[in-house]
Design an enzyme around this catalytic site. Structure first.
Site, PDB file in Angstrom:
ATOM      1  N   ASP A 158       0.651  -1.163  -0.154  1.00 35.71           N
ATOM      2  CA  ASP A 158      -0.141  -0.080  -0.032  1.00 35.71           C
ATOM      3  C   ASP A 158       0.821   1.167   0.029  1.00 35.71           C
ATOM      4  O   ASP A 158       2.098   1.172   0.019  1.00 35.71           O
ATOM      5  CB  ASP A 158      -0.872  -0.026   1.192  1.00 35.71           C
ATOM      6  CG  ASP A 158      -2.246   0.891   1.034  1.00 35.71           C
ATOM      7  OD1 ASP A 158      -2.383   1.306  -0.107  1.00 35.71           O
ATOM      8  OD2 ASP A 158      -3.206   0.943   1.930  1.00 35.71           O
ATOM      9  N   HIS A 169     -10.454  -1.873  -7.280  1.00 38.10           N
ATOM     10  CA  HIS A 169     -10.188  -1.066  -6.051  1.00 38.10           C
ATOM     11  C   HIS A 169      -9.611   0.282  -6.531  1.00 38.10           C
ATOM     12  O   HIS A 169     -10.004   1.376  -6.420  1.00 38.10           O
ATOM     13  CB  HIS A 169      -9.627  -1.730  -5.045  1.00 38.10           C
ATOM     14  CG  HIS A 169      -9.449  -0.597  -3.866  1.00 38.10           C
ATOM     15  ND1 HIS A 169     -10.469   0.044  -3.129  1.00 38.10           N
ATOM     16  CD2 HIS A 169      -8.528   0.123  -3.113  1.00 38.10           C
ATOM     17  CE1 HIS A 169      -9.938   1.151  -2.339  1.00 38.10           C
ATOM     18  NE2 HIS A 169      -8.654   0.903  -2.206  1.00 38.10           N
TER      19      HIS A 169
END
Ligand code: N7H
Length: 490
Positions: free
Chosen positions: A200, A345
């Site tokens: 991330d 996403h």
């Protein structure tokens, strides 16, 4: 590129533009119990706040330490503070210029996240009008203090110093802690990866006049997309700047979300629904098929490599190369989900040029004005053997999601409400199939198309893998705003 000299980096809280360095982070959510004393305590607290300028120095020291291959971590701690609308109301600070005139009482900062969760974010509800959140977040919260650092020991020392300033748990207390949460970067090789295992923090906006290293990727954003009172801080649907009071400039709105992740359940789902063949018709092993399914739900492989560039095979070398790992636009696949599903996403939350290329309808504002600066950290333990075997979560874990922007209505709220929760987004005029919800954060009946590259119409339904259990909207003011207005005597 050099830094814009009008950008006063000693006046902006560090987490906003440069991210407080952290291996661990404590969030203290508080209520103000004694306004007069709070103001005077705040004056003693302000010198502890890390500014952007100081964080840049810390980051340089960390880099040097790494380059010299010195053992251990530098003992670095960083503190920031932010207030909710209720906090400003309690203090008697007029925060009317933090409210977008186009929205009035519907401005998410003004209404607060508890209400917004039900009216716009789509969080599951406990009873009419009340989200199914943990009890502390159903109470009023006036502010949050963030303490980031290299170790629990150093963060806890700083926490004690802060509690001493505000007299916490003594008759002289000016604040009451509503709750506190500790987040920790995951251990070992999982460092930097969130609990599902994906790297991330790769794609954050590059800010004009601040970032000096500019890697290929999405368009640079104006300072006012992140900072209030700067060019581009135009609010919802406007072309002229929102007039902000002086104290309200050089700050940023912080969207905090307490998001629990169902990791064993997510892994079971990937295992139960492997993709049979890749987009070239190559038969995949069950493990390869499950990895591809996960990558197509997120839009990146666990390594961080974008599937838009490397759709059917992971590429860890590409993933680690900042010059290539964010350089994609979903180009050449308008109306096609072959490389990346519409609802993946990262495509839902940053559609890049999906909305620019005809025949897609013109967006109300450019996608660049919807970028958010993400600063989350993981919480909770690693998955235990028992949980992995049973495929069932027994210990709470997830992401302390935190994102900065100059407009919650353009940023976090819009991404969640109008993109992630909208099964028709992105809206291509001629697309044969509905994209579906964001498979991770979408609220509603989660189902999406495009997961099978050879059968794009096929829709796969899925349970909730991410469950919101709390949150609030805050404003992280400038140092001058804190001194001149918030801590000033009435
Ligand atoms: Fe998301 N995840 O593990 O899948 N996110 N996210 N996110 N997210 C991103 O590019 C994740 C959440 C954005 O510019 C990556 O840095 C998880 C919310 C945006 O390409 C991964 C949770 C919102 C981006 C994850 C979560 C967003 C992004 C790829 C919650 C806003 C950048 C790494 C537990 C409403 C998109 C990267 C771009 C990227 C995950 C939440 C937004 C791996 C686990 C609530 C804007």
């Amino acid at each position: 590129m050099s830094v814009d000299p009008t950008l006063n980096l000693t006046n902006i809280q560090g987490d906003i533009l440069s991210g407080l360095p952290k291996k661990t982070q404590t969030y203290i959510f508080f209520d103000i119990t004694n306004v007069k004393k709070f103001r005077s305590d705040l004056r003693n607290f302000i010198p502890l706040i890390k500014t952007v300028a100081q964080v840049l120095k810390d980051r340089k020291a960390i880099d040097d330490h790494k380059k010299q291959k010195l053992p251990g971590l530098l003992p670095i701690v960083g503190v920031n503070i932010a207030f909710s609308h209720l906090g400003f109301a309690k203090l008697g600070v007029d925060d009317s210029t933090l409210v977008d005139p186009a929205l009035g009482d519907n401005d998410p900062f003004k209404s607060g996240q508890k209400k917004d969760a039900v009216t716009n974010l789509g969080d599951p509800v406990k009873s009419a009008g009340t989200p199914d959140w943990e009890a502390p977040f159903l109470q009023d919260i006036h502010g949050v203090i963030l303490i980031s650092g290299d170790s629990h020991l150093n963060v806890n020392k700083k926490r004690l110093a802060i509690e001493l300033i505000f007299g916490v748990n003594t008759p002289l207390a000016s604040i009451k802690e509503v709750t506190s949460i500790v987040g920790d970067v995951r251990p070992g090789d999982e460092s930097g990866h969130e609990h599902f295992g994906f790297l991330d923090g790769i794609s954050n906006p590059v800010v004009d006049g601040f970032d000096t290293v500019i890697n290929p990727g999405p368009k640079i954003v104006q300072q006012g997309v992140v900072l209030t009172g700067r060019p581009g801080d135009n609010g919802q649907g406007q072309t002229t700047p929102i007039p902000r009071a002086d104290w309200a400039k050089d700050g940023s709105f912080l969207a905090f979300r307490y998001l629990f992740q169902q990791v064993p359940e997510f892994n079971q789902f990937l295992k139960a629904n492997p993709i049979a063949k890749d987009g070239n018709g190559k038969v995949l092993t069950p493990e390869q098929g499950s990895d591809l399914l996960g990558a197509r739900m997120v839009g990146r492989w666990k390594s961080g490599a974008p599937i838009d560039i490397t759709p059917f095979q992971d590429d860890p070398v590409l993933a680690a190369d900042p010059k290539r790992n964010n350089d994609f636009k979903f180009e050449g696949e308008i109306n096609s989900q072959l490389r990346c599903p519409f609802a993946a996403h990262v495509r839902k939350t940053n559609p890049r040029n999906d909305l620019e290329v005809p025949p897609s309808p013109t967006p109300s504002i450019p996608v660049e004005l919807r970028r958010i600066m993400r600063r989350g950290v993981q919480f909770g333990p690693e998955v235990t053997k028992e949980e992995a075997t049973a495929g069932k979560t027994q210990h709470g874990r997830g992401l302390l999601f935190a994102a900065y922007q100059s407009s919650l209505a353009n940023g976090f709220q819009f991404l969640q409400h109008s993109w992630a929760n909208n099964q028709n987004f992105p809206p291509f005029e001629t697309q044969p199939e509905q994209p579906g919800l964001d498979p991770l954060i979408g609220q509603g009946t989660r189902a999406m198309s495009g997961l099978d590259p050879l059968n794009e119409q096929k829709v796969l339904a899925m349970p909730a893998f991410i469950i919101p259990r709390g949150g609030e909207y805050f404003f992280s003011p400038s140092l001058s705003g804190l001194k001149a207005t918030i801590a000033a005597t009435a």
